[in-house]
Design a protein around this motif. Structure first.
Motif, PDB file in Angstrom:
ATOM      1  N   GLU A   1      -1.139  -3.724  -4.361  1.00  0.00           N
ATOM      2  CA  GLU A   1      -1.833  -3.907  -3.079  1.00  0.00           C
ATOM      3  C   GLU A   1      -2.059  -5.390  -2.793  1.00  0.00           C
ATOM      4  OE1 GLU A   1      -4.219   0.354  -2.807  1.00  0.00           O
ATOM      5  OE2 GLU A   1      -5.197  -1.356  -3.777  1.00  0.00           O
TER       6      GLU A   1
ATOM      7  N   LYS B   1       0.827  -0.650   0.364  1.00  0.00           N
ATOM      8  CA  LYS B   1      -0.269   0.262   0.678  1.00  0.00           C
ATOM      9  C   LYS B   1       0.024   1.633   0.060  1.00  0.00           C
ATOM     10  CE  LYS B   1      -1.629  -1.947   5.012  1.00  0.00           C
ATOM     11  NZ  LYS B   1      -2.361  -2.942   4.331  1.00  0.00           N
ATOM     12  N   PHE B   2      -1.036   2.266  -0.419  1.00  0.00           N
ATOM     13  CA  PHE B   2      -0.941   3.588  -1.024  1.00  0.00           C
ATOM     14  C   PHE B   2      -1.983   4.480  -0.373  1.00  0.00           C
ATOM     15  CE2 PHE B   2       0.370   0.351  -4.014  1.00  0.00           C
ATOM     16  CZ  PHE B   2       1.604   0.819  -4.446  1.00  0.00           C
ATOM     17  N   ASP B   3      -1.661   5.755  -0.215  1.00  0.00           N
ATOM     18  CA  ASP B   3      -2.548   6.673   0.499  1.00  0.00           C
ATOM     19  C   ASP B   3      -3.684   7.237  -0.330  1.00  0.00           C
ATOM     20  OD1 ASP B   3      -1.190   6.384   2.866  1.00  0.00           O
ATOM     21  OD2 ASP B   3       0.073   8.132   2.554  1.00  0.00           O
ATOM     22  N   GLY B   4      -3.561   7.245  -1.619  1.00  0.00           N
ATOM     23  CA  GLY B   4      -4.614   7.818  -2.450  1.00  0.00           C
ATOM     24  C   GLY B   4      -4.134   8.008  -3.866  1.00  0.00           C
TER      25      GLY B   4
ATOM     26  N   GLU C   1       5.575  10.614  -2.368  1.00  0.00           N
ATOM     27  CA  GLU C   1       4.655  10.542  -3.499  1.00  0.00           C
ATOM     28  C   GLU C   1       5.284   9.861  -4.711  1.00  0.00           C
ATOM     29  OE1 GLU C   1       1.787  13.910  -5.041  1.00  0.00           O
ATOM     30  OE2 GLU C   1       3.834  14.356  -5.687  1.00  0.00           O
TER      31      GLU C   1
END
Length: 128
Positions: A21, A26-29, A45
């Motif tokens: 990051e 960016k990562f969603d979760g 994923e």
């Protein structure tokens, strides 16, 4: 998504995601999957799980990416990691790099160096 059976602690994956990051990714979760069917990554994923049969014991971990046949873009990835290396510094960061499409880079101290003992946290050329 982290398979509980992989024994990779969520805090280690969280640290690894923060590394990427800081480079603009960016990562969603992030979550721990406790189901017994935690084997295949879903579209969009990165899945972290145990190695499959045939995994070379000379490796700490490996990553398989899946690409769209029309665009060639990576659409999902599966990271295999041996539990004894799950907490080791830079292993998860390196494998997430592969999941993002980065190849090995043999510059000493670079995160994508193919040999763990010669690698480091240098991220030259990896900024998104």
């Amino acid at each position: 998504r982290v398979c509980k059976t992989s024994e990779v602690p969520i805090y280690r994956v969280s640290q690894a995601l923060r590394y990427w990051e800081m480079l603009g990714y960016k990562f969603d979760g992030l979550y721990m999957d406790t189901s017994l069917s935690c084997m295949n990554p879903r579209y969009g994923e990165i899945l972290i799980t145990l190695p499959e049969a045939g995994f070379s014991s000379k490796h700490m971990a490996s990553t398989r990416t899946y690409t769209d046949t029309k665009t060639g873009n990576i659409v999902k990835a599966k990271i295999h990691v041996l539990p004894k290396y799950a907490r080791k510094s830079r292993v998860i960061e390196h494998e997430i790099g592969h999941a993002l499409g980065w190849k090995h880079y043999p510059q000493k101290f670079h995160i994508m160096h193919p040999e763990w003992q010669l690698g480091g946290l240098d991220s030259r050329g990896l900024r998104k």
